[in-house]
Design a protein around this motif. Structure first.
Motif, mmCIF file in Angstrom:
data_model
loop_
_atom_site.group_PDB
_atom_site.id
_atom_site.type_symbol
_atom_site.label_atom_id
_atom_site.label_comp_id
_atom_site.label_asym_id
_atom_site.label_seq_id
_atom_site.Cartn_x
_atom_site.Cartn_y
_atom_site.Cartn_z
ATOM 1 N N VAL A 6 40.200 -20.857 18.803
ATOM 2 C CA VAL A 6 40.430 -19.533 18.232
ATOM 3 C C VAL A 6 41.763 -19.058 18.783
ATOM 4 O O VAL A 6 41.911 -18.851 19.981
ATOM 5 N N LEU A 7 42.709 -18.928 17.903
ATOM 6 C CA LEU A 7 44.055 -18.520 18.283
ATOM 7 C C LEU A 7 44.167 -17.022 18.071
ATOM 8 O O LEU A 7 44.108 -16.530 16.951
ATOM 9 N N ARG A 8 44.287 -16.311 19.173
ATOM 10 C CA ARG A 8 44.334 -14.857 19.132
ATOM 11 C C ARG A 8 45.704 -14.423 19.630
ATOM 12 O O ARG A 8 46.181 -14.902 20.649
ATOM 13 N N ALA A 9 46.313 -13.534 18.909
ATOM 14 C CA ALA A 9 47.645 -13.076 19.281
ATOM 15 C C ALA A 9 47.725 -11.559 19.197
ATOM 16 O O ALA A 9 47.107 -10.942 18.341
ATOM 17 N N HIS A 39 55.884 -14.785 15.474
ATOM 18 C CA HIS A 39 55.262 -15.942 14.837
ATOM 19 C C HIS A 39 55.664 -17.242 15.537
ATOM 20 O O HIS A 39 54.877 -18.175 15.623
ATOM 21 N N VAL A 97 53.257 -18.267 18.151
ATOM 22 C CA VAL A 97 52.002 -18.754 17.576
ATOM 23 C C VAL A 97 52.204 -20.168 17.037
ATOM 24 O O VAL A 97 51.370 -21.055 17.250
ATOM 25 N N LEU A 117 50.274 -23.760 17.666
ATOM 26 C CA LEU A 117 49.778 -24.585 16.565
ATOM 27 C C LEU A 117 50.328 -26.008 16.652
ATOM 28 O O LEU A 117 49.612 -26.978 16.382
ATOM 29 N N ILE A 124 40.905 -24.672 13.573
ATOM 30 C CA ILE A 124 41.588 -23.526 14.181
ATOM 31 C C ILE A 124 41.244 -22.257 13.400
ATOM 32 O O ILE A 124 41.338 -22.240 12.172
ATOM 33 N N SER A 125 40.863 -21.233 14.119
ATOM 34 C CA SER A 125 40.627 -19.918 13.532
ATOM 35 C C SER A 125 41.643 -18.953 14.120
ATOM 36 O O SER A 125 42.145 -19.157 15.221
ATOM 37 N N PHE A 126 41.919 -17.887 13.399
ATOM 38 C CA PHE A 126 42.889 -16.900 13.844
ATOM 39 C C PHE A 126 42.228 -15.541 14.041
ATOM 40 O O PHE A 126 41.337 -15.170 13.293
ATOM 41 N N THR A 152 43.423 -11.391 15.697
ATOM 42 C CA THR A 152 44.494 -10.555 16.246
ATOM 43 C C THR A 152 43.889 -9.583 17.244
ATOM 44 O O THR A 152 42.707 -9.289 17.209
#
Length: 71
Positions: free
Chosen positions: A36-39, A45, A48, A52, A63-65, A67
């Motif tokens: 889980v990619l949280r930014a 970008h 991020v 990736l 991969i899930s996103f 925020t």
């Protein structure tokens, strides 16, 4: 991924090189491992995309996103 590009996994800060080592080991043990990619909403970008790229080199494709709002 923090606004300044810092990468944190389970409350530990990683360099991209160390993150790649971690992800490669993880993907070998758990081939279907999700990330889980949280930014932060103000994260560039580019930061991020760097994470990736690490995921791709480690052969992690699930991969899930998400925020986060600035605190």
């Amino acid at each position: 991924v923090a606004q300044d590009g810092t990468v944190v996994v389970n409350q530990k800060t990683f360099t991209l090189a160390d993150l790649e080592i971690l992800f490669k080991k993880t993907s070998q043990l758990y081939p279907q491992q999700a990330v889980v990619l949280r930014a932060d909403q103000k994260t560039f970008h580019q930061n991020v995309v760097r994470v990736l790229d690490v995921c791709a080199r480690a052969k992690i494709w699930n991969i899930s996103f998400a925020t986060t709002k600035e605190g």
